[in-house]
Design an enzyme around this catalytic site. Structure first.
Site, PDB file in Angstrom:
ATOM      1  N   SER A  66     -20.209  78.558 -18.258  1.00  0.00           N
ATOM      2  CA  SER A  66     -19.145  78.969 -17.327  1.00  0.00           C
ATOM      3  C   SER A  66     -18.314  77.811 -16.793  1.00  0.00           C
ATOM      4  O   SER A  66     -17.335  78.054 -16.067  1.00  0.00           O
ATOM      5  CB  SER A  66     -19.744  79.755 -16.154  1.00  0.00           C
ATOM      6  OG  SER A  66     -20.025  81.090 -16.545  1.00  0.00           O
ATOM      7  N   LYS A  69     -14.656  78.084 -17.248  1.00  0.00           N
ATOM      8  CA  LYS A  69     -13.751  78.711 -16.280  1.00  0.00           C
ATOM      9  C   LYS A  69     -12.920  77.687 -15.509  1.00  0.00           C
ATOM     10  O   LYS A  69     -11.938  78.068 -14.853  1.00  0.00           O
ATOM     11  CB  LYS A  69     -14.552  79.589 -15.323  1.00  0.00           C
ATOM     12  CG  LYS A  69     -15.237  80.782 -16.004  1.00  0.00           C
ATOM     13  CD  LYS A  69     -15.999  81.630 -14.997  1.00  0.00           C
ATOM     14  CE  LYS A  69     -16.583  82.885 -15.637  1.00  0.00           C
ATOM     15  NZ  LYS A  69     -17.861  82.659 -16.310  1.00  0.00           N
ATOM     16  N   SER A 126     -18.510  83.824 -10.464  1.00  0.00           N
ATOM     17  CA  SER A 126     -18.495  83.458 -11.880  1.00  0.00           C
ATOM     18  C   SER A 126     -18.349  84.689 -12.767  1.00  0.00           C
ATOM     19  O   SER A 126     -18.928  84.772 -13.858  1.00  0.00           O
ATOM     20  CB  SER A 126     -19.769  82.675 -12.267  1.00  0.00           C
ATOM     21  OG  SER A 126     -19.568  81.940 -13.453  1.00  0.00           O
TER      22      SER A 126
END
Length: 392
Positions: A66, A69, A126
């Site tokens: 993640s 991101k 997230s």
């Protein structure tokens, strides 16, 4: 609503990664040894000084999970800044976004969600669903957005990064490096200070979604009041990862920001502990020394064939170096520049360098820029200086 807490250090920071480093990797005197860090790769950077203080395998390819991101956020913030997107604007939730596996914001196709809530869902929770919704909103499709991600990575000089999706789920060829993550994180902070405060939010959930899903996974936000970002990541292949940043106010220097990156730790607790270990070590093992204030002339040499007789050299940001603790008194500086300096010079143009030594050993090399523009003189002035230069 958003805390504006990041000092802009544009151009000073990221050129370290783009091929013309403002500071060389600290080499002398004998450098403090970092603590043992239980991670596949790690990096600690003094963002204020633009120096890497400690590193392991920073160019090795890794799965970002993640942490992907961060790039998605970069493009979303850029769309917001350029008015292509608005925080109050609502976006439809596609079936593709709704069905995303992994961590989620828990939105569905019956909803029209404001962009600001999607940003919070992507950063705090997230949420892969929020991430895909934003990607579709900015790029028109996930596939087009991924193309934009890779284009932006190249523009930032992230040579070891290839994106295959916007959320970070494991996919062949979806890789980055610790160095590239440092590039991205520092540019995210310096390019978009008006939006970066979202990363300090500890709790958030969209109305009607599970209350148990409201807590930021960056546990350092709850442990250390100086930590104000940035992003966690985890997949089975990537392990537990964290890009963390802290800002602590110091006498004579002001705000000093460090950035830690730990990749491939064994647990959520380990990624927080190892990051905290790096940050605390960086603040104690190195002193930040401000050499010159923002906009302060470091040197004012003579200029030939210019509309002004001299050129002020310095930087728009404070010039700070990080040196081993107790070594600040041993710093010496020297300006290295071309001679003669012949106009024209544009404001911000790199013209010279400030060579920093510690205890007689070369330590850092900082580019100096023209603080003011010096256009060419008129025809008569140029001819007169040409004659003087010839005689010289």
């Amino acid at each position: 609503m958003i805390s504006l807490f990041f000092i802009s250090l544009r151009r000073l920071l990221l050129v370290l990664f783009l091929g013309c480093a403002p500071l060389v990797w600290a080499q002398a005197p004998a450098m403090p040894q970092p603590p043992e860090i239980a991670a596949r790769a790690y990096l600690l950077m003094d963002v204020t000084a633009g120096q890497i203080l400690a590193a392991k395998d920073i160019d090795a390819p890794v799965e970002p999970a993640s942490l992907t991101k961060l790039m998605t956020a970069y493009l979303v913030f850029d769309a917001l800044k350029s008015k292509k997107l608005d925080l109050k604007q609502t976006l439809l939730v596609s079936v593709r976004a709704w069905k995303m596996p992994g961590s989620r914001m828990f939105i569905d196709p019956k909803m029209q969600v404001p962009v600001e809530d999607l940003v919070k869902g992507m950063i705090v929770q997230s949420g892969n669903d929020a991430t895909v919704a934003l990607a579709e909103g900015v790029g028109g499709s996930v596939e087009r957005f991924v193309e934009l991600m890779n284009t932006q990575a190249r523009a930032l000089g992230m040579k070891g990064t290839t994106y295959k999706n916007p959320e970070g789920l494991t996919e062949p060829g979806h890789t980055t490096t610790a160095r590239d993550l440092a590039t991205l994180a520092t540019r995210l902070m310096t390019d978009f200070p008006e939006y970066i405060g979202y990363y300090a939010i500890k709790k958030y959930r969209y109305p009607g979604t599970p209350a148990a899903n409201d807590t930021n996974r960056n546990t350092l936000l709850f442990r250390d009041p100086s930590v104000d970002g940035l992003k966690t990541g985890h997949t089975a292949a990537a392990g537990y990862c964290l890009v963390a940043t802290a800002r602590r106010d110091l006498p004579q220097v002001g705000a000093r920001r460090l950035l830690s990156i730990v990749l491939g730790t064994a647990s959520e607790n380990d990624r927080a502990n190892e990051s905290q270990k790096l940050l605390n070590w960086g603040y104690t093992a190195f002193d930040a020394v401000k050499l010159f204030d923002a906009g302060q002339p470091v040197a004012t040499p003579a200029v030939w064939k210019g509309s002004a007789p001299t050129l002020k050299l310095g930087r728009e940001q404070p010039i700070v170096v990080a040196v081993p603790a107790g070594q600040g008194a041993k710093i010496k500086t020297e300006v290295s520049r071309p001679d003669p300096l012949v106009a024209p010079f544009a404001k911000g143009q790199a013209v010279a360098s400030l060579k920093v030594s510690v205890d007689g050993q070369p330590y850092a090399d900082i580019p100096l820029e023209a603080l003011e523009a010096v256009p060419q003189a008129g025809l008569l002035g140029r001819a007169w200086d040409a004659l003087r230069l010839w005689i010289r």
